[in-house]
Design an enzyme around this catalytic site. Structure first.
Site, PDB file in Angstrom:
ATOM      1  N   ILE A   1       0.938  -1.211   0.083  1.00 25.69           N
ATOM      2  CA  ILE A   1      -0.268   0.011   0.047  1.00 25.69           C
ATOM      3  C   ILE A   1       0.990   1.352   0.093  1.00 25.69           C
ATOM      4  CG2 ILE A   1      -2.085  -1.329   1.219  1.00 25.69           C
ATOM      5  CD1 ILE A   1      -1.121  -0.053   3.913  1.00 25.69           C
ATOM      6  N   ASP A   2       2.121   1.092  -0.226  1.00 22.76           N
ATOM      7  CA  ASP A   2       3.070   2.209  -0.071  1.00 22.76           C
ATOM      8  C   ASP A   2       3.434   2.570  -1.792  1.00 22.76           C
ATOM      9  OD1 ASP A   2       5.484  -0.175   0.044  1.00 22.76           O
ATOM     10  OD2 ASP A   2       5.193   0.755  -1.564  1.00 22.76           O
TER      11      ASP A   2
ATOM     12  N   HIS B   1      -4.191  -4.335  -3.184  1.00 19.43           N
ATOM     13  CA  HIS B   1      -4.767  -4.294  -1.725  1.00 19.43           C
ATOM     14  C   HIS B   1      -4.769  -2.753  -1.258  1.00 19.43           C
ATOM     15  CE1 HIS B   1      -3.129  -8.299  -0.520  1.00 19.43           C
ATOM     16  NE2 HIS B   1      -4.232  -8.253  -1.094  1.00 19.43           N
TER      17      HIS B   1
ATOM     18  N   CYS C   1     -14.333   7.095   1.661  1.00 16.72           N
ATOM     19  CA  CYS C   1     -15.209   7.319   2.561  1.00 16.72           C
ATOM     20  C   CYS C   1     -16.360   6.034   2.523  1.00 16.72           C
ATOM     21  CB  CYS C   1     -16.382   8.467   2.036  1.00 16.72           C
ATOM     22  SG  CYS C   1     -17.952   8.681   3.180  1.00 16.72           S
TER      23      CYS C   1
ATOM     24  N   SER D   1       5.401 -13.689   1.158  1.00 13.17           N
ATOM     25  CA  SER D   1       5.534 -14.988   1.978  1.00 13.17           C
ATOM     26  C   SER D   1       4.568 -15.915   1.214  1.00 13.17           C
ATOM     27  CB  SER D   1       5.138 -14.807   3.444  1.00 13.17           C
ATOM     28  OG  SER D   1       3.915 -14.321   3.547  1.00 13.17           O
TER      29      SER D   1
ATOM     30  N   LEU E   1      13.605 -13.427  -0.237  1.00 16.95           N
ATOM     31  CA  LEU E   1      14.861 -13.794   0.760  1.00 16.95           C
ATOM     32  C   LEU E   1      14.905 -15.161   1.035  1.00 16.95           C
ATOM     33  CD1 LEU E   1      16.807 -12.280   2.286  1.00 16.95           C
ATOM     34  CD2 LEU E   1      15.244 -11.889   4.340  1.00 16.95           C
ATOM     35  N   GLU E   2      13.989 -15.794   1.349  1.00 15.70           N
ATOM     36  CA  GLU E   2      13.926 -17.261   1.529  1.00 15.70           C
ATOM     37  C   GLU E   2      12.564 -17.902   0.900  1.00 15.70           C
ATOM     38  OE1 GLU E   2      13.746 -15.928   5.607  1.00 15.70           O
ATOM     39  OE2 GLU E   2      11.433 -15.550   5.434  1.00 15.70           O
TER      40      GLU E   2
HETATM   41  C1  BV8 Z   1     -10.739 -12.346   0.618  1.00 18.72           C
HETATM   42  C2  BV8 Z   1      -3.892  -4.220   2.987  1.00 18.72           C
HETATM   43  C3  BV8 Z   1     -12.959 -12.604   0.224  1.00 18.72           C
HETATM   44  C4  BV8 Z   1      -3.700  -4.089   4.640  1.00 18.72           C
HETATM   45  C5  BV8 Z   1      -3.714  -6.689   3.331  1.00 18.72           C
HETATM   46  C6  BV8 Z   1     -11.261 -15.920   7.129  1.00 18.72           C
HETATM   47  C7  BV8 Z   1     -12.059 -14.441   6.917  1.00 18.72           C
HETATM   48  C8  BV8 Z   1     -11.653 -13.842   5.858  1.00 18.72           C
HETATM   49  C9  BV8 Z   1     -10.787 -14.174   4.966  1.00 18.72           C
HETATM   50  C10 BV8 Z   1      -9.964 -15.202   5.122  1.00 18.72           C
HETATM   51  C11 BV8 Z   1     -10.154 -16.054   6.131  1.00 18.72           C
HETATM   52  N1  BV8 Z   1      -9.274 -17.111   6.057  1.00 18.72           N
HETATM   53  C12 BV8 Z   1      -8.682 -16.858   5.034  1.00 18.72           C
HETATM   54  C13 BV8 Z   1      -9.239 -15.919   4.395  1.00 18.72           C
HETATM   55  C14 BV8 Z   1      -8.624 -14.943   3.005  1.00 18.72           C
HETATM   56  C15 BV8 Z   1      -7.717 -13.987   3.523  1.00 18.72           C
HETATM   57  C16 BV8 Z   1      -6.254 -14.575   3.692  1.00 18.72           C
HETATM   58  O1  BV8 Z   1      -5.710 -15.196   2.718  1.00 18.72           O
HETATM   59  N2  BV8 Z   1      -5.867 -14.718   4.882  1.00 18.72           N
HETATM   60  C17 BV8 Z   1      -4.612 -15.483   5.265  1.00 18.72           C
HETATM   61  C18 BV8 Z   1      -3.860 -14.871   6.578  1.00 18.72           C
HETATM   62  C19 BV8 Z   1      -4.933 -16.825   5.507  1.00 18.72           C
HETATM   63  N3  BV8 Z   1      -7.709 -13.187   2.344  1.00 18.72           N
HETATM   64  C20 BV8 Z   1      -8.626 -12.126   2.463  1.00 18.72           C
HETATM   65  O2  BV8 Z   1      -9.303 -11.589   3.416  1.00 18.72           O
HETATM   66  C21 BV8 Z   1      -8.669 -11.349   1.239  1.00 18.72           C
HETATM   67  N4  BV8 Z   1     -10.164 -11.091   0.950  1.00 18.72           N
HETATM   68  O3  BV8 Z   1     -10.487 -13.166   0.403  1.00 18.72           O
HETATM   69  O4  BV8 Z   1     -12.045 -11.658   0.178  1.00 18.72           O
HETATM   70  C22 BV8 Z   1     -14.138 -12.024  -0.612  1.00 18.72           C
HETATM   71  C23 BV8 Z   1     -14.510 -13.041  -1.577  1.00 18.72           C
HETATM   72  C24 BV8 Z   1     -15.457 -12.427  -2.406  1.00 18.72           C
HETATM   73  C25 BV8 Z   1     -16.037 -11.262  -2.122  1.00 18.72           C
HETATM   74  C26 BV8 Z   1     -15.576 -10.699  -0.901  1.00 18.72           C
HETATM   75  C27 BV8 Z   1     -14.630 -10.878  -0.287  1.00 18.72           C
HETATM   76  C28 BV8 Z   1      -8.010  -9.918   1.351  1.00 18.72           C
HETATM   77  C29 BV8 Z   1      -6.483  -9.779   1.726  1.00 18.72           C
HETATM   78  C30 BV8 Z   1      -6.025  -8.519   1.757  1.00 18.72           C
HETATM   79  C31 BV8 Z   1      -5.844  -8.015   3.104  1.00 18.72           C
HETATM   80  N5  BV8 Z   1      -5.029  -6.866   3.282  1.00 18.72           N
HETATM   81  N6  BV8 Z   1      -2.985  -5.829   3.227  1.00 18.72           N
HETATM   82  C32 BV8 Z   1      -2.529  -3.502   5.267  1.00 18.72           C
HETATM   83  O5  BV8 Z   1      -1.481  -3.466   4.426  1.00 18.72           O
HETATM   84  O6  BV8 Z   1      -2.575  -3.053   6.352  1.00 18.72           O
HETATM   85  S1  BV8 Z   1      -2.723  -8.210   3.387  1.00 18.72           S
HETATM   86  C33 BV8 Z   1      -1.423  -7.865   3.745  1.00 18.72           C
HETATM   87  O7  BV8 Z   1      -0.609  -9.217   3.539  1.00 18.72           O
HETATM   88  C34 BV8 Z   1      -0.573  -6.872   3.053  1.00 18.72           C
HETATM   89  O8  BV8 Z   1      -1.115  -6.649   1.692  1.00 18.72           O
HETATM   90  C35 BV8 Z   1       0.705  -7.774   2.293  1.00 18.72           C
HETATM   91  O9  BV8 Z   1       1.233  -7.339   1.243  1.00 18.72           O
HETATM   92  C36 BV8 Z   1      -0.055  -9.175   2.271  1.00 18.72           C
HETATM   93  C37 BV8 Z   1       0.989 -10.127   2.069  1.00 18.72           C
HETATM   94  O10 BV8 Z   1       2.063 -10.175   2.741  1.00 18.72           O
HETATM   95  P1  BV8 Z   1       3.623 -10.136   2.256  1.00 18.72           P
HETATM   96  O11 BV8 Z   1       3.586  -8.976   1.440  1.00 18.72           O
HETATM   97  O12 BV8 Z   1       3.707 -11.275   1.684  1.00 18.72           O
HETATM   98  O13 BV8 Z   1       4.322  -9.846   3.393  1.00 18.72           O
HETATM   99  P2  BV8 Z   1       4.973 -10.821   4.333  1.00 18.72           P
HETATM  100  O14 BV8 Z   1       5.562 -10.245   5.581  1.00 18.72           O
HETATM  101  O15 BV8 Z   1       4.071 -11.802   4.888  1.00 18.72           O
HETATM  102  O16 BV8 Z   1       6.397 -11.534   3.896  1.00 18.72           O
HETATM  103  C38 BV8 Z   1       7.526 -10.833   3.149  1.00 18.72           C
HETATM  104  C39 BV8 Z   1       8.324 -11.674   2.327  1.00 18.72           C
HETATM  105  O17 BV8 Z   1       9.459 -10.853   2.127  1.00 18.72           O
HETATM  106  C40 BV8 Z   1       8.641 -12.917   3.209  1.00 18.72           C
HETATM  107  O18 BV8 Z   1       8.583 -14.177   2.489  1.00 18.72           O
HETATM  108  C41 BV8 Z   1      10.300 -12.382   3.564  1.00 18.72           C
HETATM  109  O19 BV8 Z   1      11.012 -13.626   3.397  1.00 18.72           O
HETATM  110  C42 BV8 Z   1      10.542 -11.559   2.276  1.00 18.72           C
HETATM  111  N7  BV8 Z   1      11.494 -10.504   2.336  1.00 18.72           N
HETATM  112  C43 BV8 Z   1      11.829  -9.885   3.549  1.00 18.72           C
HETATM  113  N8  BV8 Z   1      12.789  -9.221   3.151  1.00 18.72           N
HETATM  114  C44 BV8 Z   1      13.239  -9.060   2.067  1.00 18.72           C
HETATM  115  C45 BV8 Z   1      12.496 -10.155   1.515  1.00 18.72           C
HETATM  116  N9  BV8 Z   1      12.398 -10.524   0.421  1.00 18.72           N
HETATM  117  C46 BV8 Z   1      13.584 -10.048  -0.657  1.00 18.72           C
HETATM  118  N10 BV8 Z   1      14.362  -9.157  -0.003  1.00 18.72           N
HETATM  119  C47 BV8 Z   1      14.202  -8.427   1.124  1.00 18.72           C
HETATM  120  N11 BV8 Z   1      15.144  -7.638   1.692  1.00 18.72           N
END
Ligand code: BV8
Length: 232
Positions: free
Chosen positions: A93-94, A109, A117, A178, A203-204
């Site tokens: 979101i950045d 996202h 609103c 991830s 990263l991994e």
């Molecule tokens: C949907 C915005 C349905 C906010 C985000 C129960 C109830 C409701 C939904 C669910 C549920 N169970 C499962 C779900 C589905 C849910 C889901 O997937 N949950 C997961 C936790 C299991 N998904 C949803 O709810 C989605 N919507 O399903 O809607 C629907 C269907 C029909 C009609 C209506 C609705 C919505 C998901 C979006 C949520 N919002 N973000 C905010 O930013 O505050 S999600 C949030 O996680 C961010 O967007 C983020 O981008 C996203 C994923 O995280 P990553 O970007 O991967 O970041 P992370 O830290 O996890 O990993 C970083 C990686 O980088 C690591 O692997 C690391 O090793 C690597 N790294 C680190 N440093 C480096 C590097 N790599 C390279 N170089 C480096 N230096």
């Protein structure tokens, strides 16, 4: 590597880590300090809007103060110089992709530097704090102003456009994510089903690592520019 015609890139928080923004699931990540249920769901916003707005006010301040890193710059160069189509779909979101020059970009996202609103759906750029006192200039109601960010349980933006691009791509690159959050984590399967070559740069190994034809592990600012140079 053969020349690819249509490239789709998915990025996550790992891409912005070296610009100084916290990731979500790394050891000192955002979800180690906050619970998703408290700050990133519509229920949390209706239950305690001030707490949710404070969480995003803090993140908006840090997002406003950072710069794109070499990985963002390399991806913008790929989009500009590659002869085929390059679409970047970011979970972030950045504003770092657009600050680096990306144009063909989807914030699936949402964006922290926009407000939405909850009553009338009006959206506009917004860099200051949000509070429940803020009155919407379109519908004149207060209490509904939220960051233009997709919370858990909400439908990500431009999913049809993304599905079309995934169905037509011949190269899918996943960078700095991830692979835990759906539907983004399922994009690699859609690309594979379309016959695309799939590469993970992280990263991994991510949770979906085994779904990729190729994986390159390392820091984004090192492996992304190198990979882009190979593609160009
Ligand atoms: C949907 C915005 C349905 C906010 C985000 C129960 C109830 C409701 C939904 C669910 C549920 N169970 C499962 C779900 C589905 C849910 C889901 O997937 N949950 C997961 C936790 C299991 N998904 C949803 O709810 C989605 N919507 O399903 O809607 C629907 C269907 C029909 C009609 C209506 C609705 C919505 C998901 C979006 C949520 N919002 N973000 C905010 O930013 O505050 S999600 C949030 O996680 C961010 O967007 C983020 O981008 C996203 C994923 O995280 P990553 O970007 O991967 O970041 P992370 O830290 O996890 O990993 C970083 C990686 O980088 C690591 O692997 C690391 O090793 C690597 N790294 C680190 N440093 C480096 C590097 N790599 C390279 N170089 C480096 N230096």
């Amino acid at each position: 590597m053969p020349v690819h015609e249509r490239i789709v890139i998915l990025t996550g928080a790992g891409l912005s880590a070296e610009s100084g923004l916290s990731t979500f699931r790394d050891k000192d990540g955002i979800w180690s300090r906050h619970r998703i249920e408290d700050v990133a769901t519509p229920e949390a916003f209706s239950r305690d809007p001030e707490r949710v707005l404070e969480f995003y006010n803090t993140r908006r301040k840090s997002a406003a103060g950072v710069k794109p890193n070499a990985a963002h710059v390399a991806l913008a160069k790929l989009e500009q110089e590659h002869p085929g189509e390059v679409l970047t779909v970011t979970q972030n979101i950045d504003p770092l992709h657009e600050m680096a020059g990306a144009r063909n970009l989807i914030h699936m996202h949402g964006e922290i530097l926009k407000k939405l609103c909850a009553y009338c759906g009006a959206k506009e750029p917004w860099e200051d704090d949000l509070s429940t006192e803020l009155v919407c200039r379109t519908c004149n109601k207060a209490g509904g102003m939220r960051p233009d960010v997709v919370w858990f349980g909400e439908m990500p933006y431009q999913m049809e456009e993304i599905a079309l691009a995934l169905g037509a791509c011949d190269l899918f690159i996943s960078i700095g994510t991830s692979g835990t959050v759906y539907p983004a984590a399922g994009f690699v399967m859609e690309a594979r089903n379309a016959g695309a070559h799939t590469v993970e740069l992280n990263l991994e190994p991510s949770e979906g690592a085994t779904l990729f034809a190729k994986a390159i592990h390392g820091k984004a600012t090192e492996i992304v520019p190198a990979f882009v140079d190979e593609l160009l």
